[in-house]
Design an enzyme around this catalytic site. Structure first.
Site, mmCIF file in Angstrom:
data_model
loop_
_atom_site.group_PDB
_atom_site.id
_atom_site.type_symbol
_atom_site.label_atom_id
_atom_site.label_comp_id
_atom_site.label_asym_id
_atom_site.label_seq_id
_atom_site.Cartn_x
_atom_site.Cartn_y
_atom_site.Cartn_z
ATOM 1 N N ASN A 208 0.853 -1.197 0.000
ATOM 2 C CA ASN A 208 0.000 0.000 0.000
ATOM 3 C C ASN A 208 0.882 1.237 0.000
ATOM 4 O O ASN A 208 2.109 1.131 0.034
ATOM 5 C CB ASN A 208 -0.963 -0.023 1.194
ATOM 6 C CG ASN A 208 -0.223 -0.041 2.511
ATOM 7 O OD1 ASN A 208 0.509 0.876 2.825
ATOM 8 N ND2 ASN A 208 -0.398 -1.118 3.266
ATOM 9 N N PRO A 303 -3.746 -11.332 10.440
ATOM 10 C CA PRO A 303 -4.094 -11.092 11.846
ATOM 11 C C PRO A 303 -4.231 -9.590 12.080
ATOM 12 O O PRO A 303 -3.504 -8.798 11.478
ATOM 13 C CB PRO A 303 -2.881 -11.647 12.610
ATOM 14 C CG PRO A 303 -1.762 -11.689 11.626
ATOM 15 C CD PRO A 303 -2.398 -11.899 10.277
ATOM 16 N N LYS A 337 -14.600 1.870 15.058
ATOM 17 C CA LYS A 337 -13.356 1.076 15.064
ATOM 18 C C LYS A 337 -12.754 1.015 16.455
ATOM 19 O O LYS A 337 -12.258 -0.023 16.896
ATOM 20 C CB LYS A 337 -12.365 1.710 14.078
ATOM 21 C CG LYS A 337 -11.143 0.876 13.825
ATOM 22 C CD LYS A 337 -10.378 1.351 12.599
ATOM 23 C CE LYS A 337 -11.169 1.097 11.324
ATOM 24 N NZ LYS A 337 -10.493 1.591 10.140
ATOM 25 N N LYS A 341 -12.158 -2.658 18.012
ATOM 26 C CA LYS A 341 -10.805 -3.182 18.237
ATOM 27 C C LYS A 341 -10.469 -3.262 19.722
ATOM 28 O O LYS A 341 -9.572 -4.002 20.105
ATOM 29 C CB LYS A 341 -9.779 -2.288 17.537
ATOM 30 C CG LYS A 341 -10.056 -2.163 16.035
ATOM 31 C CD LYS A 341 -8.856 -2.498 15.223
ATOM 32 C CE LYS A 341 -9.112 -2.255 13.751
ATOM 33 N NZ LYS A 341 -8.070 -2.813 12.916
HETATM 34 O O1 C5P Z 1 -8.998 -2.036 10.408
HETATM 35 P P1 C5P Z 1 -8.073 -0.963 9.996
HETATM 36 O O2 C5P Z 1 -6.961 -1.425 9.117
HETATM 37 O O3 C5P Z 1 -8.734 0.247 9.417
HETATM 38 O O4 C5P Z 1 -7.429 -0.455 11.373
HETATM 39 C C1 C5P Z 1 -6.402 0.468 11.415
HETATM 40 C C2 C5P Z 1 -5.633 0.314 12.705
HETATM 41 O O5 C5P Z 1 -5.437 -1.067 13.013
HETATM 42 C C3 C5P Z 1 -4.264 0.890 12.627
HETATM 43 O O6 C5P Z 1 -3.871 1.305 13.925
HETATM 44 C C4 C5P Z 1 -3.419 -0.290 12.145
HETATM 45 O O7 C5P Z 1 -2.044 -0.136 12.514
HETATM 46 C C5 C5P Z 1 -4.072 -1.425 12.896
HETATM 47 N N1 C5P Z 1 -4.044 -2.707 12.182
HETATM 48 C C6 C5P Z 1 -3.297 -3.759 12.673
HETATM 49 N N2 C5P Z 1 -3.319 -4.977 12.060
HETATM 50 C C7 C5P Z 1 -4.078 -5.178 10.957
HETATM 51 C C8 C5P Z 1 -4.850 -4.134 10.446
HETATM 52 C C9 C5P Z 1 -4.803 -2.911 11.073
HETATM 53 O O8 C5P Z 1 -2.606 -3.565 13.671
HETATM 54 N N3 C5P Z 1 -4.085 -6.366 10.371
#
Ligand code: C5P
Length: 397
Positions: A208, A303, A337, A341
């Site tokens: 990305n 993960p 979120k 989380k």
């Molecule tokens: O779900 P999303 O990717 O939008 O969430 C963003 C947050 O979750 C960020 O803090 C990113 O570093 C963390 N993240 C993670 N592991 C993943 C996906 C996102 O730690 N597989």
């Protein structure tokens, strides 16, 4: 502030030792007290007289130097300074440290110390890239040893590549970061940063546009407040900041493992743009164009590192901060979120292309906590980092 600090400077054997003479001058200019140690190999490159003259104190050279022992034992010498700096750090010194050897004054001091140690490696490209040195490097990083450099460049031996010792002012900056005194002194903060690369086959990967700039700035800002920072970074565009413990990873799975190995921490900031998906079955060989048509890439979920750490039953960092990069309805998505989380704070930002934030120098964020949402004005990523670090310091205080 470096003035009044005390550095034990170990000068190893290598042509870069001449730069260590300049390093002593730069440190003295800043009011630093330097106690020099010259290895036997170092003496082949710079004279004890030059080192002592610049440092303004006698140089220590031998383990069993009776006069020195009478004045100050090697154990005491290893602990009297605020920080031990090894410049140049040779492949030999790194190997001795990784193996716990203590056959001479330098290695004994490094084994006996209870202070942080910063290495500025310098060696031939092939010696640096050799599997043995790289193995020692990862052992030493795992032991919490700090590194500055080596840099890429022309080398005295005529080769080009990584192995050049960092310049004296870079070493000074790394010393400054390692000694930073502030509200986060004694706290360990883990930061993830950069993109992840998920292999498709040995030559292709899913990635990305994250540059790693924001995570790097956050790690630097935390270190500047005195935190001990473990910086777990994917393949970023920007170099890691000095004075932090760097763990380089490629994939989300590796990042998760590095984060778990880096705990416990007082706080953790998850600024990495982790790939949500990986290829279910990455191929061990390059996928060929051919009669089979376009290959189908089956994806599987990575993960979630943030959620895994935020929901730990035991050993969870006291403060867990996530990021939410959204392109629409930022506040609603980021608030949801935070709950989903299980993290304490979310730093939300709008990464739609029109904002120029992804890969840019500025950021406009909203900090979402249990108390609500707080819009911060658009500012540089360094300013966002400094403000976030201040908030983290206040929360941990
Ligand atoms: O779900 P999303 O990717 O939008 O969430 C963003 C947050 O979750 C960020 O803090 C990113 O570093 C963390 N993240 C993670 N592991 C993943 C996906 C996102 O730690 N597989």
């Amino acid at each position: 502030m470096l003035a009044g600090k005390h550095i034990l400077l170990i000068i190893g054997g290598g042509i870069a030792a001449y730069k260590s003479l300049d390093l002593i001058r730069r440190l003295k200019e800043r009011g630093v007290r330097v106690t020099p140690v010259l290895t036997q190999a170092g003496e082949a490159f710079v004279t004890p007289l030059s080192v002592s003259a610049l440092a303004g104190v006698p140089v220590h050279q031998k383990l069993l130097d009776l006069t020195a022992e009478a004045e100050m034992g090697h154990i005491e010498l290893s602990r009297a300074a605020d920080l031990i700096v090894v410049a140049p750090a040779t492949a030999d010194l790194m190997a001795k440290m990784a193996g716990g050897l203590a056959g001479d004054l330098a290695s004994t001091l490094l084994l006996a110390t209870d202070k942080r140690v910063l290495l500025a490696p310098a060696m031939n490209v092939r010696m640096w890239t050799h599997a043995a040195t790289q193995r020692n490097l990862s052992v030493l990083k795992g032991d919490g040893i700090l590194f500055v450099g080596p840099n890429d460049g022309d080398m005295a031996c005529g080769e080009f590549g990584p192995g050049r010792m960092a310049e004296p002012l870079e070493i000074v900056a790394a010393i400054d970061a390692a000694l930073a005194d502030g509200p986060l002194r004694g706290k360990h903060v883990l930061v993830t940063s950069g993109p992840t690369h998920e292999p498709i086959d040995p030559v292709r990967y899913i990635a990305n546009r994250s540059s790693g700039a924001q995570g790097t700035a956050i790690a630097a800002a935390l270190a500047a407040l005195g935190a001990e920072v473990t910086f777990v970074t994917g393949p970023a565009d920007v170099p890691p900041p000095p004075g932090v413990r760097v763990v380089r990873v490629e994939t989300a799975q590796e990042m998760l493992e590095a984060v778990q190995a880096g705990l416990p921490a007082d706080a953790a900031v998850f600024a990495a743009a982790v790939a949500d998906w990986k290829v279910a079955q990455a191929q061990g060989h390059k996928i060929k164009k051919g009669s089979g048509g376009v290959p189908a890439l089956a994806l599987t979920e990575n993960p979630d590192i943030l959620a895994t750490v935020a929901q730990m039953k035991t050993g969870r960092p006291g403060l867990v901060v996530g990021f939410a990069a959204e392109t629409d309805d930022v506040l609603a998505h980021a608030t949801a979120k935070r709950a989903r989380k299980g993290c304490d704070w979310i730093v939300a930002n709008d990464v739609s292309p029109a904002t120029g934030i992804m890969g840019g120098a500025e950021n406009a964020v909203t900090l979402i906590t249990a108390e609500g949402a707080e819009d911060w004005p658009r500012m540089s990523k360094a300013e966002v980092a400094a403000r976030l670090a201040d908030r983290i310091a206040a929360a941990l205080g």
